[in-house]
Motif scaffolding. Sequence first.
Motif, short mmCIF file in Angstrom:
data_model
loop_
_atom_site.label_atom_id
_atom_site.label_comp_id
_atom_site.label_asym_id
_atom_site.label_seq_id
_atom_site.Cartn_x
_atom_site.Cartn_y
_atom_site.Cartn_z
N HIS A 1 7.93 -6.35 1.82
CA HIS A 1 7.90 -7.77 2.16
C HIS A 1 8.87 -8.09 3.31
O HIS A 1 8.52 -8.79 4.26
CB HIS A 1 8.23 -8.62 0.93
N ALA B 1 7.58 -6.67 6.58
CA ALA B 1 6.43 -7.45 7.06
C ALA B 1 6.90 -8.75 7.72
O ALA B 1 6.40 -9.13 8.78
CB ALA B 1 5.49 -7.76 5.90
N ASN C 1 6.40 -9.18 11.64
CA ASN C 1 5.22 -10.04 11.75
C ASN C 1 3.92 -9.26 11.60
O ASN C 1 2.97 -9.46 12.35
CB ASN C 1 5.25 -10.82 13.07
N HIS C 2 3.90 -8.34 10.65
CA HIS C 2 2.71 -7.57 10.31
C HIS C 2 2.36 -7.83 8.85
O HIS C 2 3.19 -8.30 8.08
CB HIS C 2 2.96 -6.07 10.52
N SER C 3 1.14 -7.49 8.47
CA SER C 3 0.70 -7.74 7.10
C SER C 3 1.42 -6.81 6.13
O SER C 3 1.79 -5.68 6.47
CB SER C 3 -0.81 -7.52 6.98
N GLU C 4 1.61 -7.31 4.91
CA GLU C 4 2.25 -6.48 3.88
C GLU C 4 1.40 -5.28 3.54
O GLU C 4 1.93 -4.22 3.21
CB GLU C 4 2.54 -7.33 2.64
N GLU C 5 0.09 -5.42 3.63
CA GLU C 5 -0.80 -4.30 3.34
C GLU C 5 -0.57 -3.15 4.33
O GLU C 5 -0.44 -1.99 3.94
CB GLU C 5 -2.26 -4.75 3.40
N LEU C 6 -0.49 -3.48 5.62
CA LEU C 6 -0.23 -2.46 6.64
C LEU C 6 1.13 -1.82 6.42
O LEU C 6 1.27 -0.59 6.45
CB LEU C 6 -0.29 -3.07 8.04
N SER D 1 1.65 -7.38 16.97
CA SER D 1 1.32 -7.84 15.63
C SER D 1 -0.08 -8.44 15.60
O SER D 1 -0.45 -9.20 16.49
CB SER D 1 2.33 -8.89 15.17
N ALA D 2 -0.82 -8.13 14.55
CA ALA D 2 -2.13 -8.74 14.35
C ALA D 2 -1.99 -10.22 14.07
O ALA D 2 -2.87 -11.01 14.40
CB ALA D 2 -2.87 -8.04 13.22
N LYS D 3 -0.89 -10.64 13.47
CA LYS D 3 -0.67 -12.04 13.17
C LYS D 3 -0.43 -12.86 14.44
O LYS D 3 -0.65 -14.06 14.45
CB LYS D 3 0.54 -12.22 12.23
#
Length: 67
Positions: free
Chosen positions: A11, A14, A18-23, A62-64
Motif C-alpha cells: 500500500h 503504491a 502512484n501505481h496500482s496496489e495490484e501491480l 504511472s498508469a494512474k
Amino acid sequence: MKKNDVSMIVHEIALATNHSEELVADLYTAVAMDMKRDARIMDFVPLLAARRVREDLKARPSAKQGC
C-alpha cells in the motif's frame, strides 16, 4: 513476515509511486521470491525487496497519471 505487513508495504509503495496496489503486489512478490533464493539472512528480504520495487516503479510512468 505477516500478510498484514506485506499489505502495508504494498500500500505504501503504491501511494508513493502512484501505481496500482495490484501491480505493486505482483512485483513485490516476484522480487521477494527471487531474493529469498540467495538470501542468507531472511530478515532483510522485505526491506530490500521493497526498496527495489519502489526504485523500479519510480523510474516508469504511472498508469494512474494517464501516461
